[in-house]
Motif scaffolding. Sequence first.
Motif, PDB file in Angstrom:
ATOM      1  N   GLN A 166     -65.640   6.081 -21.997  1.00 24.77           N
ATOM      2  CA  GLN A 166     -65.645   6.770 -20.710  1.00 24.77           C
ATOM      3  C   GLN A 166     -65.417   8.260 -20.959  1.00 24.77           C
ATOM      4  O   GLN A 166     -65.245   8.692 -22.104  1.00 24.77           O
ATOM      5  N   PHE A 167     -65.370   9.022 -19.843  1.00 27.84           N
ATOM      6  CA  PHE A 167     -65.061  10.443 -19.926  1.00 27.84           C
ATOM      7  C   PHE A 167     -63.775  10.718 -19.154  1.00 27.84           C
ATOM      8  O   PHE A 167     -63.683  10.425 -17.969  1.00 27.84           O
ATOM      9  N   HIS A 168     -62.787  11.262 -19.854  1.00 26.75           N
ATOM     10  CA  HIS A 168     -61.501  11.609 -19.255  1.00 26.75           C
ATOM     11  C   HIS A 168     -61.236  13.096 -19.463  1.00 26.75           C
ATOM     12  O   HIS A 168     -61.600  13.668 -20.501  1.00 26.75           O
ATOM     13  N   TRP A 169     -60.600  13.715 -18.480  1.00 23.59           N
ATOM     14  CA  TRP A 169     -60.118  15.089 -18.648  1.00 23.59           C
ATOM     15  C   TRP A 169     -58.680  15.022 -19.145  1.00 23.59           C
ATOM     16  O   TRP A 169     -57.847  14.297 -18.566  1.00 23.59           O
ATOM     17  N   LEU A 170     -58.388  15.772 -20.194  1.00 23.47           N
ATOM     18  CA  LEU A 170     -57.073  15.724 -20.839  1.00 23.47           C
ATOM     19  C   LEU A 170     -56.336  17.038 -20.632  1.00 23.47           C
ATOM     20  O   LEU A 170     -56.869  18.121 -20.933  1.00 23.47           O
ATOM     21  N   ASN A 171     -55.143  16.958 -20.118  1.00 21.43           N
ATOM     22  CA  ASN A 171     -54.329  18.139 -19.823  1.00 21.43           C
ATOM     23  C   ASN A 171     -53.570  18.552 -21.083  1.00 21.43           C
ATOM     24  O   ASN A 171     -52.638  17.860 -21.512  1.00 21.43           O
ATOM     25  N   ARG A 172     -53.942  19.672 -21.643  1.00 21.08           N
ATOM     26  CA  ARG A 172     -53.282  20.179 -22.851  1.00 21.08           C
ATOM     27  C   ARG A 172     -52.275  21.277 -22.495  1.00 21.08           C
ATOM     28  O   ARG A 172     -52.257  22.347 -23.090  1.00 21.08           O
ATOM     29  N   GLY A 173     -51.452  20.966 -21.498  1.00 20.79           N
ATOM     30  CA  GLY A 173     -50.401  21.892 -21.121  1.00 20.79           C
ATOM     31  C   GLY A 173     -50.873  23.081 -20.302  1.00 20.79           C
ATOM     32  O   GLY A 173     -50.230  24.140 -20.302  1.00 20.79           O
ATOM     33  N   TYR A 174     -51.970  22.919 -19.568  1.00 26.03           N
ATOM     34  CA  TYR A 174     -52.503  24.031 -18.776  1.00 26.03           C
ATOM     35  C   TYR A 174     -51.598  24.331 -17.588  1.00 26.03           C
ATOM     36  O   TYR A 174     -51.125  23.419 -16.902  1.00 26.03           O
ATOM     37  N   SER A 176     -52.733  26.375 -15.100  1.00 22.93           N
ATOM     38  CA  SER A 176     -53.640  26.634 -13.981  1.00 22.93           C
ATOM     39  C   SER A 176     -55.051  26.272 -14.414  1.00 22.93           C
ATOM     40  O   SER A 176     -55.318  26.045 -15.612  1.00 22.93           O
ATOM     41  N   TYR A 177     -55.952  26.242 -13.432  1.00 24.80           N
ATOM     42  CA  TYR A 177     -57.352  25.981 -13.766  1.00 24.80           C
ATOM     43  C   TYR A 177     -57.900  27.081 -14.671  1.00 24.80           C
ATOM     44  O   TYR A 177     -58.683  26.819 -15.575  1.00 24.80           O
ATOM     45  N   ASP A 179     -56.249  28.649 -16.927  1.00 25.31           N
ATOM     46  CA  ASP A 179     -55.792  28.346 -18.283  1.00 25.31           C
ATOM     47  C   ASP A 179     -56.738  27.352 -18.945  1.00 25.31           C
ATOM     48  O   ASP A 179     -57.057  27.481 -20.135  1.00 25.31           O
ATOM     49  N   PHE A 180     -57.151  26.357 -18.183  1.00 27.28           N
ATOM     50  CA  PHE A 180     -58.121  25.398 -18.709  1.00 27.28           C
ATOM     51  C   PHE A 180     -59.423  26.104 -19.062  1.00 27.28           C
ATOM     52  O   PHE A 180     -59.986  25.898 -20.157  1.00 27.28           O
ATOM     53  N   LEU A 181     -59.912  26.959 -18.177  1.00 33.12           N
ATOM     54  CA  LEU A 181     -61.162  27.662 -18.447  1.00 33.12           C
ATOM     55  C   LEU A 181     -61.077  28.515 -19.711  1.00 33.12           C
ATOM     56  O   LEU A 181     -62.073  28.689 -20.423  1.00 33.12           O
ATOM     57  N   SER A 182     -59.894  29.042 -20.002  1.00 33.89           N
ATOM     58  CA  SER A 182     -59.751  29.903 -21.174  1.00 33.89           C
ATOM     59  C   SER A 182     -59.982  29.143 -22.480  1.00 33.89           C
ATOM     60  O   SER A 182     -60.231  29.757 -23.521  1.00 33.89           O
ATOM     61  N   ALA A 183     -59.905  27.808 -22.418  1.00 32.52           N
ATOM     62  CA  ALA A 183     -60.164  27.006 -23.614  1.00 32.52           C
ATOM     63  C   ALA A 183     -61.650  26.747 -23.826  1.00 32.52           C
ATOM     64  O   ALA A 183     -62.042  26.195 -24.860  1.00 32.52           O
ATOM     65  N   HIS A 300     -63.564  18.878 -10.275  1.00 30.86           N
ATOM     66  CA  HIS A 300     -62.763  20.107 -10.320  1.00 30.86           C
ATOM     67  C   HIS A 300     -61.485  19.988  -9.497  1.00 30.86           C
ATOM     68  O   HIS A 300     -60.410  20.412  -9.934  1.00 30.86           O
ATOM     69  N   GLN A 301     -61.587  19.406  -8.317  1.00 30.58           N
ATOM     70  CA  GLN A 301     -60.382  19.263  -7.488  1.00 30.58           C
ATOM     71  C   GLN A 301     -59.377  18.314  -8.136  1.00 30.58           C
ATOM     72  O   GLN A 301     -58.162  18.522  -8.026  1.00 30.58           O
ATOM     73  N   ALA A 302     -59.860  17.293  -8.820  1.00 30.61           N
ATOM     74  CA  ALA A 302     -58.950  16.381  -9.520  1.00 30.61           C
ATOM     75  C   ALA A 302     -58.231  17.097 -10.656  1.00 30.61           C
ATOM     76  O   ALA A 302     -57.036  16.872 -10.893  1.00 30.61           O
ATOM     77  N   ILE A 303     -58.943  17.965 -11.351  1.00 26.44           N
ATOM     78  CA  ILE A 303     -58.303  18.765 -12.399  1.00 26.44           C
ATOM     79  C   ILE A 303     -57.231  19.666 -11.794  1.00 26.44           C
ATOM     80  O   ILE A 303     -56.115  19.768 -12.319  1.00 26.44           O
ATOM     81  N   ASP A 304     -57.556  20.320 -10.676  1.00 27.44           N
ATOM     82  CA  ASP A 304     -56.563  21.167  -9.988  1.00 27.44           C
ATOM     83  C   ASP A 304     -55.292  20.381  -9.698  1.00 27.44           C
ATOM     84  O   ASP A 304     -54.178  20.866  -9.929  1.00 27.44           O
ATOM     85  N   MET A 305     -55.444  19.183  -9.158  1.00 27.17           N
ATOM     86  CA  MET A 305     -54.283  18.397  -8.777  1.00 27.17           C
ATOM     87  C   MET A 305     -53.514  17.908 -10.008  1.00 27.17           C
ATOM     88  O   MET A 305     -52.270  17.883 -10.002  1.00 27.17           O
ATOM     89  N   ALA A 306     -54.215  17.520 -11.068  1.00 29.38           N
ATOM     90  CA  ALA A 306     -53.532  17.070 -12.284  1.00 29.38           C
ATOM     91  C   ALA A 306     -52.692  18.201 -12.874  1.00 29.38           C
ATOM     92  O   ALA A 306     -51.552  17.973 -13.321  1.00 29.38           O
TER      93      ALA A 306
END
Length: 375
Positions: A166-174, A176-177, A179-183, A300-306
């Motif tokens: 499957q495809f999962h989004w993994l939070n690496r200590g971000y 904010s969104y 911060d995620f984009l900076s990766a 994107h909204q799910a990432i924001d909430m996570a």
Amino acid sequence: MSALTLSNHSSITAIPADTWDGLGDGNPFTTHRFLRALEDSGSVGRGTGWQPLHVTLEEDGQVVAAAPLYAKSHSQGEYIFDHAWAEAYTRAGGSYYPKLQAAVPFTPVTGARLLTRAPAMRQSLLAGMTRLAERGGASGVHVTFCTEAEAQAGGEIGFLPRVTQQFHWLNRGYGSYDDFLSALSSRKRKELRKERARAQAFGGTIRHLTGDDLKPHHWDAFWAFYQDTGSRKWGRPYLTRAFFDCLHQTMRDDILLVLAERDGQPVAGALNFLGPDAIYGRYWGCVEDHPFLHFELCYHQAIDMAIARGLSRVEAGAQGEHKLARGYEPVATHSLHWVADEGFLRALADYLDRERGAMGAEIEALADFTPFRKG
């Protein structure tokens, strides 16, 4: 060692909720309330091909393990596909159905399927299910979207492990969104910013609804979305309208509904479940088409909430390589399979050995297409 007693139950209501939930890990889909909502709403049970046969394992009069189990008369609503196996089994002169399925119906979400506080009980539970299959004339037992540890335990006693992805989004200590984009690579950052801006310019507002903010009219709107998606994907939606009423009564604190409204009217929505450490995206639908709104509400909204809640991941459901471009990564998912016919079991073992190698190569190849900066 004390004797263990396996029992099966034709309804989750036969097992006290606190007993059942005390064995789980908080995953919303294996809670007593979720499984009961499926039964009370008629989404599973008579006429659906999902007949509840939940099992419990007792030691000294205490329930020490349990599993959500169903007798299946088809292979629909599982997302670990065995239709070709059923066809081959039938051609060989056997009856593939009924089979026993330890699973959460219609829900391709990873998590424990062998619920226990004592990992040593997993194999006893699996062995009990094989005996139940043999006594009841079922062709075999299948445990889908289980944990890797459960897959390993099953493999040690003759179950065949299967690996899918499957495809999962993994939070690496971000934090904010952004911060995620900076990766991400520069080009991908620009693309996602443009995509989100275009989606959010659909002419309305996006709201997050959970708990008591959810009202009956929100479920009326989402039912229309769900029917539209279901009719296009499956021909007939799996869940009944009453299921969403049950969610409202018993699970609204477990729900995050991301709703797009225009001129005060809901036009699209994404239904998520909240777990202790994850958001699970489940259903999406709309009554108006707007560019990129699907990606915005579902991903994107799910990432924001996570990020806001400090959760470790977003599981966005089965399939969908388009998730890669939004920062969702390929991960392995696990299942276990056992059939009573020894010849078919040997053939299946050979097939799954080759499939696991191919799946590992596919996951590795897909990882090269994520938008993250290389190196």
